[in-house]
Every structure is written in structure tokens, then in C-alpha cells.
Write a protein that holds these residues in place. Structure first.
Motif, short mmCIF file in Angstrom:
data_model
loop_
_atom_site.label_atom_id
_atom_site.label_comp_id
_atom_site.label_asym_id
_atom_site.label_seq_id
_atom_site.Cartn_x
_atom_site.Cartn_y
_atom_site.Cartn_z
N LEU A 323 0.89 -1.16 0.00
CA LEU A 323 0.00 0.00 0.00
C LEU A 323 0.93 1.21 0.00
O LEU A 323 1.70 1.40 0.94
CB LEU A 323 -0.91 0.00 1.23
CG LEU A 323 -1.93 1.15 1.27
CD1 LEU A 323 -2.89 1.09 0.10
CD2 LEU A 323 -2.71 1.12 2.58
N GLY A 324 0.90 1.98 -1.06
CA GLY A 324 1.83 3.10 -1.17
C GLY A 324 3.22 2.62 -1.55
O GLY A 324 3.39 1.55 -2.13
N LYS A 325 4.21 3.40 -1.18
CA LYS A 325 5.60 3.14 -1.62
C LYS A 325 6.20 1.92 -0.94
O LYS A 325 6.22 1.83 0.29
CB LYS A 325 6.43 4.39 -1.30
CG LYS A 325 7.89 4.27 -1.62
CD LYS A 325 8.12 4.19 -3.10
CE LYS A 325 9.30 3.28 -3.40
NZ LYS A 325 9.30 2.83 -4.78
N GLN A 326 6.72 0.99 -1.74
CA GLN A 326 7.36 -0.21 -1.18
C GLN A 326 8.86 0.04 -0.97
O GLN A 326 9.58 0.35 -1.91
CB GLN A 326 7.18 -1.41 -2.11
CG GLN A 326 7.81 -2.69 -1.59
CD GLN A 326 7.13 -3.23 -0.33
OE1 GLN A 326 5.94 -3.51 -0.34
NE2 GLN A 326 7.89 -3.37 0.76
N LEU A 327 9.27 -0.08 0.29
CA LEU A 327 10.68 0.13 0.66
C LEU A 327 11.22 -1.11 1.35
O LEU A 327 10.45 -1.95 1.83
CB LEU A 327 10.80 1.32 1.62
CG LEU A 327 10.30 2.68 1.13
CD1 LEU A 327 10.27 3.68 2.27
CD2 LEU A 327 11.20 3.19 0.00
N VAL A 328 12.54 -1.19 1.44
CA VAL A 328 13.19 -2.21 2.27
C VAL A 328 14.14 -1.47 3.20
O VAL A 328 14.98 -0.68 2.75
CB VAL A 328 14.00 -3.21 1.41
CG1 VAL A 328 14.67 -4.24 2.31
CG2 VAL A 328 13.10 -3.89 0.39
#
Ligand SMILES: NC(=O)c1ccc[n+]([C@@H]2O[C@H](COP(=O)([O-])OP(=O)(O)OC[C@H]3O[C@@H](n4cnc5c(N)ncnc54)[C@H](OP(=O)(O)O)[C@@H]3O)[C@@H](O)[C@H]2O)c1
Length: 331
Positions: A323-328
Motif C-alpha cells: 500500500l503506497g511506496k514499497q521500501l526495504v
């Protein structure tokens, strides 16, 4: 000390699998003159990476098996041989899927740590935000009162497209997968309507949500969604052609039935790649940061923990689990 990396192990046949990646511990990179050694804090996962996993014609060369996966990241300068950067600076750049990268200073951008949370430099106030800004404002050229439709509406790019369109006085219709995402698009992003493309009667729901037709369609997904939009286009409508995620797995493409509607509506359809429009980045980032600070631009982030979990998070993003920006977040 070793440099943890995620390599492309093999090219996917269709859907990406975790076995297409390999996690290794490589030698630490060293900065040469003019370069900066960056420790990655957050890695950005983006749909374009799927295209880089394939050989064949594209706008950029593919990653070769055995190479580090390409990607943008947010990092901390640990050593600088470029006078414009000092140890401790927070920067964005093309770190790739790895813990450390030696990068030319000229290819890095300093992040203002006093404004919004630094992770927004990979999302609403970063590449996806600039993509939305450029595609909507420079290709879409919205006018107050027009109807703007955007697909992948709850995602990193789509969420910003719709909110800028609202700021410009347009009626905004999102298209997203499932009720939970549509609820978010309506209640938090304040779009005027949102239609679930997975619904059996998607086409008629979209028509009902855009009773005055569509002036701008911001294309992120292609396929059946594009086909449903085409008959609803108004005269002299615009289509910023940003992405086509429904076919990045190179399955057989959806045969578009309504293409002649581009002629009937005298529509403008223009593809673009945001990294080729560096001249607008400063203006776009400054406006996006201003809207976030003013509470006019809301965002969500989905954050996976640990570089070794990047492949799983990437596959999840392609399947719409984000949901929204996928970051790691790196350990
Ligand atoms: N041209 C450029 O320079 C540029 C720059 C950045 C991004 N892009 C493009 O912009 C688009 C959005 O990128 P993003 O970073 O904002 O990703 P995102 O929307 O945060 O994540 C991808 C989303 O795509 C949707 N999706 C996946 N498969 C789909 C399908 N078969 N049909 C419809 N929707 C599907 C999923 O949402 P649902 O759950 O709603 O299905 C998923 O959450 C992508 O096509 C990307 O390639 C282009």
C-alpha cells in the motif's frame, strides 16, 4: 566487513520467483576520486525493475545474471572523495540492491533531513512523486473542472497523481485492486471516486464514476483497464503513458479492442521515462515537499525489513500486496 548484495540469479520465465535472486556477501567497494561510499539505509522497490530482469528491447539495458539488481536507495555517506559531500550526509542515488555502493558524487542527490521523514525522498518527494508531477502536469496539462482517472491509484505514483489533480481543481477517479485499497483512496487520499478493477462489472462501474467522460487518463497498468477507459475519453483528452504493469511478466498481452477511440476522441498519448527529464526535478521536488509539509499530499509506505527479504517484498509489490511506496529497510 562484507557487502551484502542481491544478485539476479536467472531471468524469470513469467512471474518472478525468489529463486531468480541470490543473496551474497561480496568484498567492500572502495570510493575512487570523485566518488562517494554510501551505506544504504532504505532500498526502493519499483515496478521497472521487473523489466530489467528480461533481455530484449527496452529503454535501458537489462541486468545480466550474476550482476547486482538495479535500484534506487537512500543512504548515508561513510566516506567522500567528492568535495560536495561529507561523512554523515543523507543522499539518494542508484545504490542497487546492496548494503554499500561507491557512486559518482555527480549522480547523488542530498536529502533535506529537516523536512518530511527522509524515506519520502524515495516516494512522494522522490522519483515516484516526480513521475506523477511530470506526467500529470507536463503531459496531462490539467484544467480545473476536468475529470482525471488514474490507475494503480493507491500506489507510489498513482496516489500522488490523484492528489495533485485534486489540488489543481479536477474531479479525480482512482482505479485500484480491491475494496481495502479503494477505501484508502477515498477516505485518506480524498479522491472523488474509486473503482475496483477486479470487479466483474468494472467497465460499467468506471462509466458511472466518470459521468462527464475522461479528460486525462494517467496510465500505470494497461490491459483490460486501458480498454475500459478508451470509450470514455472526451475530445482532445490526454494520456500520460507512464507504465503497463499488467504485462511486465511478459504474459500474452491483452488484445486492445477499443484503440480506434484514440482517433475518435483525437486523444494525445505520450510515453515518458522520468530519468530523461532531469531539468524539472528541482522544481517538482520543491513543490512536492511543499504539499507534503502543508498536509495536502498524503502518503503511505510499506516497509520490509532486511535486504535478504527484498526479493519477497518485490514479488509482493508486483502482486499488489503493497500500500503506497514499497521500501526495504536495511539492518
Ligand atoms: N515512466 C516512468 O518514468 C515511471 C516511473 C515510475 C513508475 N512508473 C510506472 O508507474 C506504475 C506505478 O508504479 P509505482 O511505483 O507507483 O508502483 P505501485 O503502484 O506502488 O505498485 C504497483 C501496483 O500495481 C498494481 N498492479 C499490479 N499488477 C496489476 C495488474 N495486472 N493490473 C492492474 N494493476 C496492477 C498493484 O496495485 P493493485 O493492488 O491496485 O492492483 C500494485 O500495488 C508502474 O507501471 C511503473 O512501471 C513509470
Amino acid at each position: 566487513m562484507k557487502n551484502r548484495q542481491v544478485l539476479l540469479a536467472s531471468r524469470p520465465e513469467a512471474e518472478v520467483k525468489e529463486s531468480n535472486f541470490r543473496v551474497v556477501d561480496a568484498a567492500m567497494p572502495r570510493a575512487a576520486t570523485g566518488e562517494v561510499l554510501v551505506r544504504t539505509l532504505y532500498l526502493s522497490l519499483d515496478p521497472y525493475m521487473r523489466m530489467r530482469m528480461d533481455a530484449g528491447k527496452s529503454y535501458a539495458p537489462p541486468v545480466e545474471p550474476g550482476e547486482v539488481m538495479v535500484g534506487g536507495g537512500l543512504g548515508e555517506v561513510v566516506e567522500s572523495l567528492d568535495p560536495k559531500f561529507t561523512k554523515g550526509d543523507i543522499v539518494t542515488g542508484r545504490t542497487g540492491w546492496q548494503a554499500f555502493a561507491a557512486l559518482p558524487g555527480a549522480a547523488l542527490r542530498k536529502v533535506d533531513t529537516k523536512g518530511a521523514p527522509v524515506t519520502t525522498a524515495l516516494g512522494a518527494v522522490g522519483m515516484p512523486g516526480v513521475t506523477a508531477w511530470y506526467g500529470l502536469l507536463k503531459i496531462g496539462e490539467p484544467r480545473a473542472g476536468e475529470t482525471v482517472v488514474v490507475s494503480a491509484a493507491s500506489g507510489a505514483v498513482g496516489s500522488v497523481v490523484g492528489q495533485i489533480a485534486s489540488i489543481k481543481g479536477c474531479r479525480v477517479v482512482g482505479i485500484a485492486g480491491g475494496k481495502a485499497k479503494c477505501d484508502y483512496v477515498l477516505s485518506e487520499l480524498k479522491f472523488d471516486a474509486c473503482v475496483d478493477y477486479k470487479a466483474a462489472d468494472f467497465e460499467s462501474r468506471l462509466k458511472a464514476a466518470a459521468p462527464d467522460g475522461i479528460d486525462i487518463y494517467f496510465e500505470n497498468v494497461g490491459g483490460r483497464v486501458l480498454d475500459a477507459v478508451l470509450p470514455l475519453l472526451n475530445a482532445f483528452s490526454r494520456i500520460p503513458f507512464c507504465g503497463y504493469i499488467s504485462e511486465y511478466d511478459r504474459k500474452e498481452g491483452h488484445a486492445i479492442r477499443n484503440l480506434r477511440q484514440l482517433l475518435v476522441s483525437r486523444a494525445k498519448l505520450q510515453g515518458f521515462i522520468i530519468s530523461e527529464h532531469l531539468e524539472i526535478w528541482d522544481q517538482a521536488l520543491s513543490e512536492l515537499a511543499g504539499w507534503v509539509a502543508a498536509g495536502k499530499l498524503r502518503y503511505r509506505e510499506s516497509i520490509a525489513e532486511g535486504l535478504e527479504n527484498a526479493p519477497q517484498a518485490f514479488i509482493g509489490m508486483l502482486l499488489g500486496k503493497n500500500l503506497g511506496k514499497q521500501l526495504v529497510k536495511l539492518a
